[in-house]
Design a protein around this motif. Sequence first.
Motif: not given
Length: 251
Positions: A189-216
Motif C-alpha cells: 500500500p505504501r508504494a501505491h500511495r507514494v507512486a500516486a503522489l509522485a505522479g501528481r507532483l510530476s505534473l506540478v513540476v511540468d506545469l511550473a516550468r511553464q510559468m512566466d518569469d515576468r514580474g519575478l
Amino acid sequence: MSKDAATALVAWGNAWLTGHVGLDEAVDAVEKSAGPQILGGEPAEVTLRRGLGDLRVGGMAALRLALPAPGDPLGLSGPPGLNRAAIDAGAAVVAVLGERAIGLVPSEDRRGSSYVGVRWTTHDASAGAPDVPSLADADRQLTLAMRDATEALLTVDDLAGAPPEIADALDTLRDPDRGDHPLAPGYPPRAHRVAALAGRLSLVVDLARQMDDRGLSADQMRRRGEALRLLDGAVRRALVAACNSAFDPVP
C-alpha cells in the motif's frame, strides 16, 4: 512518454513476475498506458509480449526502473553506454537475469501518419544494484520537497504568471479520493500511495516550468528554480523506489 512507458513496464512486469497477473494482462496494461510496443531493432524486433516471454525463459527475475537526469544516473549502475542512452531518453528499465542484466531504453516508434508506439532498444547492463533510496526514505524526501516547493510556488508574489492548473494540482495532492494508481497488483500500500503522489507532483513540476518569469525578482526565480529542481529529484526517486519495491520483504 518515456517515463510513463518505463514506469508501466516495471510495475506490470513485476506484477507478472510475482504471479499477481498473467502476461497478457500485464502487456495489455502497459500498452494501454503508453501505446503499442516492440522490443529490439529491425530485423530482429519482436512484440513486447514475445520479448518479455523470451526474457523470462532466459532467467529474468525482476525489472528495475531507472529515471536518470544529467548528473544524476538514478537507477543505473552502468556501463557508460547504457547510462548515456538512458539519460538522453530520460528513462530505462533494467531486466535482472541472475548474474547478468539487460538494459531496455525507450524511444518513440512512429510509422506512417497515425501509428505512434514505443520501441525498446537493448543494451548491456551491469547486474550490480544501483544506489537508490528505500521506499521509506523516498517517501520522507518527497514530503519535504513537496512542502518546500509549495512554499516557493504559492507565495503571493510568485503567483504572477502562474497557470491556475498549478494551484489546482497542489490543492488535490492529498485528496484521498483521487483514483491515481500508477502501480499494479501486488505492490505494498505504501508504494501505491507514494507512486500516486509522485505522479501528481510530476505534473506540478511540468506545469511550473511553464510559468512566466515576468514580474519575478532574481531571488524569486532562483528560489523557484531550486525548489523545482529538488522536487523533480524527489519525484524521480519516489517513483523508482515505489516501482522497485515489488520484491521488498513484507513488514
